[in-house]
Design a protein around this motif. Structure first.
Motif, mmCIF file in Angstrom:
data_model
loop_
_atom_site.group_PDB
_atom_site.id
_atom_site.type_symbol
_atom_site.label_atom_id
_atom_site.label_comp_id
_atom_site.label_asym_id
_atom_site.label_seq_id
_atom_site.Cartn_x
_atom_site.Cartn_y
_atom_site.Cartn_z
ATOM 1 N N HIS A 136 -9.753 3.375 -5.278
ATOM 2 C CA HIS A 136 -9.375 1.961 -5.422
ATOM 3 C C HIS A 136 -7.859 1.832 -5.270
ATOM 4 O O HIS A 136 -7.297 2.185 -4.268
ATOM 5 C CB HIS A 136 -9.877 1.367 -6.734
ATOM 6 C CG HIS A 136 -11.344 1.462 -6.907
ATOM 7 N ND1 HIS A 136 -12.219 0.843 -6.051
ATOM 8 C CD2 HIS A 136 -12.103 2.085 -7.837
ATOM 9 C CE1 HIS A 136 -13.458 1.084 -6.452
ATOM 10 N NE2 HIS A 136 -13.411 1.839 -7.517
ATOM 11 N N GLU A 137 -7.210 1.308 -6.311
ATOM 12 C CA GLU A 137 -5.779 1.012 -6.207
ATOM 13 C C GLU A 137 -4.902 2.173 -6.650
ATOM 14 O O GLU A 137 -3.726 2.226 -6.306
ATOM 15 C CB GLU A 137 -5.440 -0.215 -7.055
ATOM 16 C CG GLU A 137 -6.102 -1.467 -6.529
ATOM 17 C CD GLU A 137 -5.984 -2.615 -7.489
ATOM 18 O OE1 GLU A 137 -5.534 -3.667 -7.059
ATOM 19 O OE2 GLU A 137 -6.342 -2.456 -8.656
ATOM 20 N N PHE A 164 -2.776 6.287 0.829
ATOM 21 C CA PHE A 164 -4.129 5.793 1.085
ATOM 22 C C PHE A 164 -4.608 6.123 2.496
ATOM 23 O O PHE A 164 -5.807 6.047 2.775
ATOM 24 C CB PHE A 164 -4.187 4.280 0.876
ATOM 25 C CG PHE A 164 -4.290 3.882 -0.571
ATOM 26 C CD1 PHE A 164 -5.479 3.991 -1.258
ATOM 27 C CD2 PHE A 164 -3.174 3.414 -1.245
ATOM 28 C CE1 PHE A 164 -5.576 3.643 -2.595
ATOM 29 C CE2 PHE A 164 -3.260 3.054 -2.583
ATOM 30 C CZ PHE A 164 -4.465 3.173 -3.258
ATOM 31 N N ILE A 200 -13.505 7.037 0.431
ATOM 32 C CA ILE A 200 -12.433 6.501 -0.414
ATOM 33 C C ILE A 200 -12.389 7.191 -1.776
ATOM 34 O O ILE A 200 -11.420 7.067 -2.500
ATOM 35 C CB ILE A 200 -12.557 4.974 -0.607
ATOM 36 C CG1 ILE A 200 -13.838 4.607 -1.358
ATOM 37 C CG2 ILE A 200 -12.489 4.242 0.698
ATOM 38 C CD1 ILE A 200 -13.921 3.133 -1.696
ATOM 39 N N GLU A 235 -15.721 -4.204 -2.008
ATOM 40 C CA GLU A 235 -15.841 -2.996 -1.193
ATOM 41 C C GLU A 235 -17.314 -2.686 -0.911
ATOM 42 O O GLU A 235 -17.677 -2.279 0.202
ATOM 43 C CB GLU A 235 -15.198 -1.813 -1.907
ATOM 44 C CG GLU A 235 -13.706 -1.936 -2.139
ATOM 45 C CD GLU A 235 -13.177 -0.729 -2.884
ATOM 46 O OE1 GLU A 235 -13.391 0.409 -2.410
ATOM 47 O OE2 GLU A 235 -12.564 -0.907 -3.954
ATOM 48 N N TYR A 238 0.832 -1.207 0.000
ATOM 49 C CA TYR A 238 0.000 0.000 0.000
ATOM 50 C C TYR A 238 0.861 1.250 0.000
ATOM 51 O O TYR A 238 1.785 1.383 0.813
ATOM 52 C CB TYR A 238 -0.903 0.036 1.243
ATOM 53 C CG TYR A 238 -1.783 -1.183 1.410
ATOM 54 C CD1 TYR A 238 -2.994 -1.290 0.748
ATOM 55 C CD2 TYR A 238 -1.373 -2.240 2.231
ATOM 56 C CE1 TYR A 238 -3.800 -2.406 0.897
ATOM 57 C CE2 TYR A 238 -2.174 -3.371 2.384
ATOM 58 C CZ TYR A 238 -3.380 -3.448 1.722
ATOM 59 O OH TYR A 238 -4.176 -4.564 1.864
ATOM 60 N N HIS A 278 -10.334 -4.287 -0.789
ATOM 61 C CA HIS A 278 -10.112 -4.422 -2.234
ATOM 62 C C HIS A 278 -8.930 -5.339 -2.525
ATOM 63 O O HIS A 278 -9.039 -6.293 -3.309
ATOM 64 C CB HIS A 278 -9.865 -3.030 -2.833
ATOM 65 C CG HIS A 278 -9.774 -3.020 -4.321
ATOM 66 N ND1 HIS A 278 -10.790 -2.562 -5.127
ATOM 67 C CD2 HIS A 278 -8.782 -3.418 -5.167
ATOM 68 C CE1 HIS A 278 -10.437 -2.676 -6.394
ATOM 69 N NE2 HIS A 278 -9.211 -3.190 -6.447
ATOM 70 N N VAL A 300 -9.615 -0.020 1.075
ATOM 71 C CA VAL A 300 -8.517 -0.468 0.219
ATOM 72 C C VAL A 300 -7.964 -1.807 0.687
ATOM 73 O O VAL A 300 -7.490 -2.615 -0.115
ATOM 74 C CB VAL A 300 -7.402 0.610 0.138
ATOM 75 C CG1 VAL A 300 -6.602 0.690 1.430
ATOM 76 C CG2 VAL A 300 -6.482 0.334 -1.045
#
Length: 503
Positions: free
Chosen positions: A498-499, A313, A494, A355, A309, A325, A322
């Motif tokens: 996402h990523e 984030f 969020i 999520e 990560y 996810h 996250v």
């Protein structure tokens, strides 16, 4: 009588010779393995002619100079009669051996290492390939891009769809998974973290260097095999199912980011336990996560057993979404991988929908509320609608259509077939393709088989049509109105990142 016997023998020998010649003619001469796995979007990624069972990667890395030396041993089986084979790799190679004999090797194209064994290899035969190499990974680039990233205290080998080229030779495509041993010698006081479990504790190897060893016991894709070198604080535990929980936090994290990150990542075991009740049994031997130093990378990635990560984030506080996810990817993307990168929505749509399911579980907004919000707030000409999730193209491979519209597709499927059939579809999918790979066509066929419904129109509208689907009972135009649904609390937090941060 004697002349007859001689004649008969001569005839038999002639027939035998003729048969042998015909057999030799039927069997083609050994040929080069393909220089690609035939991927729809990345045809030169991966290779043909062999199937890898195991990688043994032994490295020494010095952060101060970014110099890496290594020996990788590849255990494989030939799938055809091979005169030569390709590996995907960028660093400087000093020697290659194939089945204990020196082999020829040469560069070809941007990332191909062509290996010519001393003797051809027959289909079905075992292959042992040993490659010795060295180099400065950050100095190697393909099309101006370098996936290996130096950090303030070490380095990162993390990326999708390619990363292996910069640190070990491989058949670099998710359709050819293998088990892994990764062993890395680094300066004392520096951690080297990879996938799976530690078969032994870190060992002082020479004056000033310590060797870290990691083992992945289940089949693993090459891009999901990662390495991070730096100074980390580590927490360990054992989950209820006996799997190892291994979390690591950069020592460079400021206190506020460290607290938010730990409040999120330390819930990994809980989130995976929940996922096991929804998606089926957890498929791997370990779980956990790594939080990087501030400013490193701009994304999270679902490395098998140990997602990584970006610190960003957690800049606004804890972010369990996250974590959900990336750990949903352990089922969707890691255990069940894509046969071709075209099908990436099967990874990202499921992880994004996880999520939504977590939001339902924690009473922070239902999946229907999130769906309604996305549908109402995405303009008709936005990429989420003008891109077909099942064939997004390389430029939109990690775009909103693959993530958000992929999740919306799953919600439409759930609405059409009901919860009982939907979750049976999900669990059957992860069971049938466990440790393998699959396609969109296989998923849609399974959904129709289990539900007993004709779902062609649904999938055509949501997966294959580059236009905003019209909902039943909704007006043809879906322009924004004054009655836009309010974003559920967790979804607003969020911000659909996402990523990818700031996607």
């Amino acid at each position: 009588m004697r002349r007859l016997l001689v004649a008969t023998l001569a005839t038999a020998l002639t027939l035998a010779a003729t048969g042998a010649a015909a057999h030799a003619h039927r069997r083609a001469a050994p040929a080069p393995g393909a220089a690609g796995a035939g991927d729809t979007y990345y045809p030169d990624y991966g290779n043909g002619g062999y199937d890898v069972a195991h990688y043994d990667i032994r490295l020494r890395y010095t952060p101060a100079t970014d110099r890496l030396t290594g020996t990788t041993t590849i255990l494989a089986t030939a799938t055809q009669d091979l005169s030569r084979l390709n590996l995907d790799f960028l660093l400087d190679v000093s020697s290659v051996q194939v089945n204990n004999r020196p082999a020829g090797f040469a560069r070809e194209g941007a990332h191909e290492l062509v290996v010519t064994p001393a003797r051809s290899i027959t289909a079905g035969a075992a292959i042992t390939i040993v490659v010795q190499y060295s180099g400065v990974p950050s100095s190697k680039a393909v099309d101006g891009f370098t996936a290996w990233e130096r950090t303030a205290d070490g380095a990162l080998a993390v990326g999708e769809p390619e990363i292996a080229w910069w640190w070990y030779p491989s058949n670099d495509h998710p359709s050819d998974k293998a088990t892994f041993d990764v062993s890395v010698s680094v300066p004392d006081g520096v951690e080297a973290i990879s996938n799976g479990v530690q078969p032994r504790p870190p060992v002082r190897e020479t004056l000033g260097y310590t060797r870290w060893s990691w083992r992945s016991l289940k089949p693993q894709a090459t891009y999901l095999t990662f390495l991070t070198v730096g100074q980390y604080d580590v927490t360990t535990d054992t989950a209820a199912d006996g799997t190892t929980v291994y979390n690591a936090y950069s020592q460079l994290l400021p206190a506020d980011l460290r607290d938010a990150a730990q409040a999120s990542v330390e819930r990994t075991a809980e989130i995976v336990d929940w996922g096991s009740t929804v998606f089926g049994p957890y498929p791997f031997e370990a779980r956990g996560g790594v939080v990087l130093p501030p400013g490193e990378l701009g994304f999270a990635l679902e490395n098998q057993t140990r997602p990584i990560y970006s610190a960003g984030f957690f800049r606004r506080g804890s972010n369990p979404a996250v974590i959900v996810h990336e750990n949903a990817h352990q089922w969707f993307g890691d255990s069940v991988s894509v046969r071709s990168w075209q099908h990436t929505w099967l990874n990202e749509g499921f992880a994004s929908y996880a999520e939504w399911l977590w939001s339902e579980k924690t009473d922070e907004g239902t999946a229907q509320e999130i769906f309604d919000y996305l549908y109402a707030t995405s303009p008709d000409d936005a990429p989420i609608w003008t891109t077909a999730p099942a064939d997004p193209g390389v430029a939109q491979l990690f775009g909103d259509a693959v993530y958000d519209r992929g999740a919306m597709t799953l919600h439409q499927l759930r609405t059409a077939v009901g919860d009982e059939d939907f979750f049976e579809i999900v669990r059957t999918w992860t069971a049938q393709h466990r440790y393998g790979d699959a396609t969109t066509e296989q998923f849609t066929a399974l959904a129709e088989q289990i539900s007993g419904k004709d779902l062609h129109a649904l999938f055509q509208a949501w997966l294959y049509t580059p236009a905003k689907p019209v909902l039943a009972g909704a007006p043809a135009s879906s322009a924004r109105s004054a009655n836009v649904p309010v974003a559920p609390k967790s979804w607003a937090q969020i911000s659909r990142t996402h990523e990818l941060l700031h996607r």
